[in-house]
Design a protein around this motif. Sequence first.
Motif, mmCIF file in Angstrom:
data_model
loop_
_atom_site.group_PDB
_atom_site.id
_atom_site.type_symbol
_atom_site.label_atom_id
_atom_site.label_comp_id
_atom_site.label_asym_id
_atom_site.label_seq_id
_atom_site.Cartn_x
_atom_site.Cartn_y
_atom_site.Cartn_z
ATOM 1 N N ASP A 160 -8.772 3.207 8.823
ATOM 2 C CA ASP A 160 -8.249 3.409 10.172
ATOM 3 C C ASP A 160 -7.569 2.175 10.765
ATOM 4 O O ASP A 160 -6.812 2.273 11.716
ATOM 5 C CB ASP A 160 -9.343 3.911 11.107
ATOM 6 C CG ASP A 160 -10.516 2.958 11.241
ATOM 7 O OD1 ASP A 160 -10.666 2.039 10.402
ATOM 8 O OD2 ASP A 160 -11.315 3.143 12.176
ATOM 9 N N SER A 161 -7.799 1.009 10.192
ATOM 10 C CA SER A 161 -7.149 -0.222 10.651
ATOM 11 C C SER A 161 -6.350 -0.888 9.537
ATOM 12 O O SER A 161 -6.041 -2.073 9.623
ATOM 13 C CB SER A 161 -8.207 -1.200 11.173
ATOM 14 O OG SER A 161 -8.887 -0.656 12.280
ATOM 15 N N GLY A 203 -5.403 -2.141 2.650
ATOM 16 C CA GLY A 203 -4.284 -2.977 2.226
ATOM 17 C C GLY A 203 -3.093 -2.232 1.665
ATOM 18 O O GLY A 203 -2.273 -2.812 0.964
ATOM 19 N N GLN A 204 -2.946 -0.958 1.999
ATOM 20 C CA GLN A 204 -1.856 -0.144 1.459
ATOM 21 C C GLN A 204 -0.649 -0.057 2.390
ATOM 22 O O GLN A 204 0.330 0.607 2.073
ATOM 23 C CB GLN A 204 -2.359 1.271 1.134
ATOM 24 C CG GLN A 204 -3.397 1.318 0.039
ATOM 25 C CD GLN A 204 -2.856 0.841 -1.299
ATOM 26 O OE1 GLN A 204 -1.669 0.982 -1.605
ATOM 27 N NE2 GLN A 204 -3.723 0.258 -2.098
ATOM 28 N N GLY A 205 -0.731 -0.676 3.546
ATOM 29 C CA GLY A 205 0.381 -0.622 4.484
ATOM 30 C C GLY A 205 0.417 0.648 5.309
ATOM 31 O O GLY A 205 1.440 0.981 5.905
ATOM 32 N N ALA A 222 -3.305 0.117 -6.872
ATOM 33 C CA ALA A 222 -3.772 -1.265 -6.738
ATOM 34 C C ALA A 222 -3.029 -1.919 -5.585
ATOM 35 O O ALA A 222 -1.931 -1.508 -5.215
ATOM 36 C CB ALA A 222 -3.527 -2.022 -8.036
ATOM 37 N N LEU A 223 -3.632 -2.934 -5.009
ATOM 38 C CA LEU A 223 -2.988 -3.653 -3.917
ATOM 39 C C LEU A 223 -1.797 -4.437 -4.435
ATOM 40 O O LEU A 223 -1.815 -4.962 -5.537
ATOM 41 C CB LEU A 223 -3.961 -4.640 -3.267
ATOM 42 C CG LEU A 223 -5.173 -4.046 -2.572
ATOM 43 C CD1 LEU A 223 -6.017 -5.155 -1.968
ATOM 44 C CD2 LEU A 223 -4.767 -3.065 -1.504
ATOM 45 N N SER A 224 -0.777 -4.513 -3.618
ATOM 46 C CA SER A 224 0.392 -5.330 -3.928
ATOM 47 C C SER A 224 0.287 -6.598 -3.094
ATOM 48 O O SER A 224 0.547 -6.588 -1.901
ATOM 49 C CB SER A 224 1.662 -4.548 -3.589
ATOM 50 O OG SER A 224 2.793 -5.356 -3.819
ATOM 51 N N LEU A 225 -0.164 -7.682 -3.724
ATOM 52 C CA LEU A 225 -0.382 -8.935 -2.992
ATOM 53 C C LEU A 225 0.788 -9.880 -3.147
ATOM 54 O O LEU A 225 1.370 -10.071 -4.132
ATOM 55 C CB LEU A 225 -1.661 -9.614 -3.462
ATOM 56 C CG LEU A 225 -2.925 -8.785 -3.262
ATOM 57 C CD1 LEU A 225 -4.132 -9.525 -3.823
ATOM 58 C CD2 LEU A 225 -3.162 -8.515 -1.781
#
Length: 152
Positions: A124-125, A129-131, A149-152
């Motif tokens: 919800d916030s 980490g998916q945008g 997977a996260l794109s860092l």
Amino acid sequence: DSVKCWGRGQVGQLGHGKTTSVDSPPNSSIDLGTDRTAKLVAAGNSHTCAMLDNSSIKCWGLNDSGQLGQGDTSSRGDGSNEMGDNLPAVDLGSGITARAISTGDSHTCAVLDNSSIKCWGLNDSGQLGQGDISTLGDSSGEMGDNLPALSL
């Protein structure tokens, strides 16, 4: 290598198959499965996860946002026959295992053996980490190779 949980237990986060709180360390360890031991443990607000000796992850407790990583919203660890071999490992993707885990209030993240990070549960916030603010892991087809997977 064993896990014992105590404290608030109203939704199965202690893994005892009950919904009662425990005020001191219990005599028996949590059943993680045949010949399985814990390497790491992480506790969220109302769920608990363990990274096992085979680098798989098992989570139990409240699952209202998919934080257990089972592709549903059914809580586990709050009834009989829900732990041990009956508790499925989190599907991280084909041939993927975990190196570390972390739990938040209602989400879980894992560092994987390919050095990527995957997170699931409440978003919800944007905590996954998916945008976006889309919850992941609460519906079928959202885990495993389908979990980005996260794109860092």
